[in-house]
Design an enzyme around this catalytic site. Structure first.
Site, PDB file in Angstrom:
ATOM      1  N   GLY A  72       0.827  -1.213   0.000  1.00 65.58           N
ATOM      2  CA  GLY A  72       0.000   0.000   0.000  1.00 65.58           C
ATOM      3  C   GLY A  72       0.855   1.255   0.000  1.00 65.58           C
ATOM      4  N   GLY A 164       4.525  -7.606   4.440  1.00 73.68           N
ATOM      5  CA  GLY A 164       4.465  -8.578   3.339  1.00 73.68           C
ATOM      6  C   GLY A 164       5.697  -8.507   2.459  1.00 73.68           C
ATOM      7  N   ASP A 193       0.507   1.580   8.410  1.00 75.73           N
ATOM      8  CA  ASP A 193      -0.162   0.932   9.546  1.00 75.73           C
ATOM      9  C   ASP A 193       0.732   0.882  10.770  1.00 75.73           C
ATOM     10  OD1 ASP A 193      -1.091  -1.663   7.208  1.00 75.73           O
ATOM     11  OD2 ASP A 193      -1.964   0.312   7.545  1.00 75.73           O
ATOM     12  N   GLY A 237      -5.366   0.790   8.919  1.00 77.28           N
ATOM     13  CA  GLY A 237      -4.307   0.323   9.804  1.00 77.28           C
ATOM     14  C   GLY A 237      -4.253  -1.185   9.886  1.00 77.28           C
ATOM     15  N   ARG A 238      -5.099  -1.803   9.023  1.00 75.78           N
ATOM     16  CA  ARG A 238      -5.160  -3.274   8.995  1.00 75.78           C
ATOM     17  C   ARG A 238      -5.481  -3.801  10.384  1.00 75.78           C
ATOM     18  NH1 ARG A 238      -4.705  -5.253   4.264  1.00 75.78           N
ATOM     19  NH2 ARG A 238      -3.042  -4.684   2.867  1.00 75.78           N
ATOM     20  N   MET A 351      -7.264   8.932   1.852  1.00 74.82           N
ATOM     21  CA  MET A 351      -6.872  10.345   2.003  1.00 74.82           C
ATOM     22  C   MET A 351      -5.789  10.515   3.056  1.00 74.82           C
ATOM     23  SD  MET A 351     -10.581  12.118   1.714  1.00 74.82           S
ATOM     24  CE  MET A 351      -9.941  13.757   1.994  1.00 74.82           C
ATOM     25  N   ILE A 352      -5.576   9.509   3.896  1.00 75.46           N
ATOM     26  CA  ILE A 352      -4.541   9.706   4.926  1.00 75.46           C
ATOM     27  C   ILE A 352      -3.203   9.109   4.494  1.00 75.46           C
ATOM     28  CG2 ILE A 352      -6.322   9.640   6.726  1.00 75.46           C
ATOM     29  CD1 ILE A 352      -5.113   7.006   7.703  1.00 75.46           C
TER      30      ILE A 352
HETATM   31  N1  LIG Z   1       4.718 -14.342   2.791  1.00 75.37           N
HETATM   32  C1  LIG Z   1       5.066 -13.753   1.633  1.00 75.37           C
HETATM   33  N2  LIG Z   1       5.984 -14.332   0.841  1.00 75.37           N
HETATM   34  C2  LIG Z   1       6.333 -13.756  -0.325  1.00 75.37           C
HETATM   35  N3  LIG Z   1       5.831 -12.587  -0.782  1.00 75.37           N
HETATM   36  C3  LIG Z   1       4.916 -11.979  -0.020  1.00 75.37           C
HETATM   37  C4  LIG Z   1       4.481 -12.523   1.217  1.00 75.37           C
HETATM   38  N4  LIG Z   1       3.544 -11.664   1.740  1.00 75.37           N
HETATM   39  C5  LIG Z   1       3.401 -10.650   0.860  1.00 75.37           C
HETATM   40  N5  LIG Z   1       4.222 -10.835  -0.204  1.00 75.37           N
HETATM   41  C6  LIG Z   1       4.368  -9.958  -1.352  1.00 75.37           C
HETATM   42  O1  LIG Z   1       4.907  -8.699  -0.923  1.00 75.37           O
HETATM   43  C7  LIG Z   1       4.265  -7.636  -1.651  1.00 75.37           C
HETATM   44  C8  LIG Z   1       3.643  -6.651  -0.682  1.00 75.37           C
HETATM   45  O2  LIG Z   1       2.838  -7.342   0.296  1.00 75.37           O
HETATM   46  P1  LIG Z   1       1.500  -6.645   0.857  1.00 75.37           P
HETATM   47  O3  LIG Z   1       0.576  -6.361  -0.255  1.00 75.37           O
HETATM   48  O4  LIG Z   1       1.020  -7.498   1.972  1.00 75.37           O
HETATM   49  O5  LIG Z   1       1.932  -5.202   1.380  1.00 75.37           O
HETATM   50  P2  LIG Z   1       2.987  -4.847   2.523  1.00 75.37           P
HETATM   51  O6  LIG Z   1       4.362  -4.997   2.034  1.00 75.37           O
HETATM   52  O7  LIG Z   1       2.632  -5.616   3.757  1.00 75.37           O
HETATM   53  O8  LIG Z   1       2.734  -3.298   2.698  1.00 75.37           O
HETATM   54  P3  LIG Z   1       1.444  -2.595   3.385  1.00 75.37           P
HETATM   55  O9  LIG Z   1       1.046  -3.460   4.543  1.00 75.37           O
HETATM   56  O10 LIG Z   1       1.952  -1.266   3.792  1.00 75.37           O
HETATM   57  O11 LIG Z   1       0.382  -2.523   2.340  1.00 75.37           O
HETATM   58  C9  LIG Z   1       3.229  -8.285  -2.562  1.00 75.37           C
HETATM   59  O12 LIG Z   1       3.760  -8.381  -3.868  1.00 75.37           O
HETATM   60  C10 LIG Z   1       3.022  -9.645  -1.959  1.00 75.37           C
HETATM   61  O13 LIG Z   1       2.671 -10.601  -2.955  1.00 75.37           O
HETATM   62  O1  LIG Z   2      -4.277  -0.638  -0.870  1.00 76.44           O
HETATM   63  P1  LIG Z   2      -5.434  -1.542  -0.653  1.00 76.44           P
HETATM   64  O2  LIG Z   2      -5.256  -2.881  -1.333  1.00 76.44           O
HETATM   65  O3  LIG Z   2      -6.762  -0.901  -0.895  1.00 76.44           O
HETATM   66  O4  LIG Z   2      -5.385  -1.949   0.883  1.00 76.44           O
HETATM   67  C1  LIG Z   2      -5.747  -1.009   1.890  1.00 76.44           C
HETATM   68  C2  LIG Z   2      -4.856  -1.389   3.050  1.00 76.44           C
HETATM   69  O5  LIG Z   2      -3.543  -0.904   2.796  1.00 76.44           O
HETATM   70  C3  LIG Z   2      -3.092  -0.195   3.950  1.00 76.44           C
HETATM   71  O6  LIG Z   2      -3.250   1.173   3.724  1.00 76.44           O
HETATM   72  C4  LIG Z   2      -1.640  -0.472   4.202  1.00 76.44           C
HETATM   73  O7  LIG Z   2      -1.500  -1.835   4.488  1.00 76.44           O
HETATM   74  C5  LIG Z   2      -4.011  -0.648   5.076  1.00 76.44           C
HETATM   75  O8  LIG Z   2      -4.051   0.272   6.143  1.00 76.44           O
HETATM   76  C6  LIG Z   2      -5.319  -0.785   4.363  1.00 76.44           C
HETATM   77  O9  LIG Z   2      -6.212  -1.668   5.002  1.00 76.44           O
HETATM   78 MG   LIG Z   3       1.284  -5.239   5.296  1.00 76.35          MG
END
Ligand SMILES: Nc1ncnc2c1ncn2[C@@H]1O[C@H](COP(=O)(O)OP(=O)(O)OP(=O)(O)O)[C@@H](O)[C@H]1O
Ligand SMILES: O=P(O)(O)OC[C@H]1O[C@](O)(CO)[C@@H](O)[C@@H]1O
Ligand SMILES: [Mg+2]
Length: 434
Positions: A72, A164, A193, A237-238, A351-352
């Site tokens: 995100g 992730g 988050d 904030g998940r 928006m945040i």
């Molecule tokens: N356990 C995992 N192993 C490998 N790749 C992962 C795993 N979890 C997430 N990913 C990959 O990492 C990338 C980002 O993961 P995700 O969409 O969960 O966002 P994030 O990095 O947690 O950031 P945010 O929580 O701020 O949105 C994606 O391409 C997702 O496929």
């Molecule tokens: O970007 P997407 O897939 O709409 O997901 C929204 C999620 O991404 C975040 O902004 C960051 O993980 C969370 O707070 C929110 O739940």
């Molecule tokens: Mg995440």
């Protein structure tokens, strides 16, 4: 948290050996060479700086660095990318820096060649929100990603992302080692988050809290302008309530903060609605801030029942704000028919996190100086440290409702502790297990 103890992992800060100690084994990219910074006319790091003068593993002329942004959006992501590019180019003399497009799948997707980056390209990037490189969820195909890294000869990979992304980075690191590739992989923790473990906070988190103030202020105006006015704000904030908690503390106009880490129940003695009714009688209005991950176990699921997930496998939440508004109106009609009630529900959502970074985030700085393969630099109790990327990837960072900040929220709002045990709630017939 089901009345059980919340166990938070404890971490001990170690003074890390310098880079040279990490150049053994399969990831020795090159013989250690004098650090270009030591000779740079404009840069004189302090004696306690992260690296010593001869701690460089890569000959800058041979570096091919890839920067990827995932997950995100978060304020400051462009700032971090800009700082990485400018630092690699100006301080280390690296002349091959590339921006991978739209997240991890940009390493292998056809037609999205990585973008060559230099200071002139990124000069103004910090003035815009979002990520100029693009980000995505899903698309994590380990073999194709590492093939892409190998095919393009990248020997440094910087991944800017949340929990992730860090988990993905651990897999990339292990696969690169398995293939014997001399690739330094570094994570830059990014999440609005603040749910990435070990580090104090991620860049952009405070900007998101700042931006949430406008929604809370609007809710307060709407609530004050109506008889029995309720202003209800849902914040992202998940499964962590950090944004809601900090926005509540920053605002001081909030009567009740609901977070995923605290169970809640609506009706009956000691429940949320009884509290809101009493507060409305006293003040004539209330403002409620609810984190998007709160109350999920109480909300009736759609008939299909299964948990929806996003492309990365993260659970998709049911709209706790709309549910609370509907439940409050229904309860009010049953218990206080004839009394006026106005509920205004505000969901600022993106928006945040889309705005530009408010503070001059210079967090790119530590990232480009310390690429200890497999480590992530970040602030821990106010000091920058290097954390093993697999520790960061697995460490969760829920709100610790036993610590001073949650107590501070409770003292500011005077809200009751809704976290009764599930047994109590079942006894009170209040807890609809779903
Ligand atoms: N356990 C995992 N192993 C490998 N790749 C992962 C795993 N979890 C997430 N990913 C990959 O990492 C990338 C980002 O993961 P995700 O969409 O969960 O966002 P994030 O990095 O947690 O950031 P945010 O929580 O701020 O949105 C994606 O391409 C997702 O496929
Ligand atoms: O970007 P997407 O897939 O709409 O997901 C929204 C999620 O991404 C975040 O902004 C960051 O993980 C969370 O707070 C929110 O739940
Ligand atoms: Mg995440």
């Amino acid at each position: 948290m089901d009345g059980g103890e919340m166990r938070l992992p404890s971490f001990t800060l170690h003074r890390l050996p310098t880079l040279a100690d990490h150049l053994g084994g399969g990831d020795r990219p090159a013989a250690a060479i004098p650090n270009p910074i030591a000779r740079h006319p404009l840069y004189h790091p302090s004696p306690s700086f992260f690296i010593s003068d001869n701690d460089v593993a890569f000959d800058p002329s041979g570096v091919r660095a890839a920067i990827v942004t995932c997950g995100g959006l978060c304020p400051g992501t462009n700032t971090v990318v800009r700082e990485l590019v400018v630092g690699l180019w100006e301080l280390y003399g690296v002349r091959a820096v590339f921006g991978v497009r739209n997240g991890y799948h940009g390493f292998y997707s056809e037609g999205e060649e990585p973008l060559p980056l230099e200071p002139a390209t990124v000069r103004h990037w910090h003035k815009a929100g979002g990520t100029a490189l693009g980000a995505s969820r899903g698309g994590f195909d380990l073999a194709r990603i590492v093939d892409g890294i190998e095919r393009r000869g990248f020997n440094q990979v910087y991944a800017v992302g949340g929990d992730g992304t860090m988990r993905g980075l651990v897999e990339i690191l292990r696969e690169a080692r398995r293939r014997g590739l001399a690739v330094a992989v570094a994570g830059v923790p990014k999440t609005v988050d603040n749910d990435v473990g070990v580090i104090d906070r991620s860049f952009g988190f405070h900007t998101a809290v700042d931006e949430a103030q406008r929604a809370i202020a609007a809710a307060h105006v709407e609530a004050e302008s109506a008889a029995n006015g309720v202003g209800l704000v849902k914040l992202m904030g998940r499964s962590a309530g950090h944004i809601a908690l900090h926005a509540t503390l920053s605002s001081r106009d909030v009567d009740c903060c609901l977070i995923p880490e605290e169970d809640l129940y609506l009706r009956g003695p000691g429940g949320l609605f009884e509290f809101l009714y009493r507060r409305l009688k006293r003040n004539g209005h209330v403002v409620v801030v609810v984190a998007e991950g709160a109350g999920q176990r109480l909300i009736p699921r759609p008939t299909c029942g299964e948990q929806r997930r996003d492309e990365s496998g993260n659970p998709a939440f049911l709209d706790v704000g709309a549910w609370l508004k509907a439940e409050l109106r229904a309860w009010w009609a049953e218990e206080h028919a004839g009394e006026p009630l106005t509920v205004k529900y505000i969901d600022p959502t993106y928006m945040i996190r889309a705005p530009v970074l408010h503070a001059a985030g210079a967090l790119g700085d530590p990232r480009r100086h310390g690429r200890v393969p497999g480590f992530v630099p970040g602030p821990i109790n106010g000091n920058y440290g290097y954390i093993p990327v697999d520790e960061v990837a697995e460490a969760r960072n829920p709100v610790d409702t036993r610590d001073h900040k949650w107590a501070w929220v409770r003292s500011v709002t005077n809200q009751p502790d809704f976290a009764q045990s599930t047994e109590d709630k079942a006894l009170a017939g209040l807890y609809k297990a779903v």
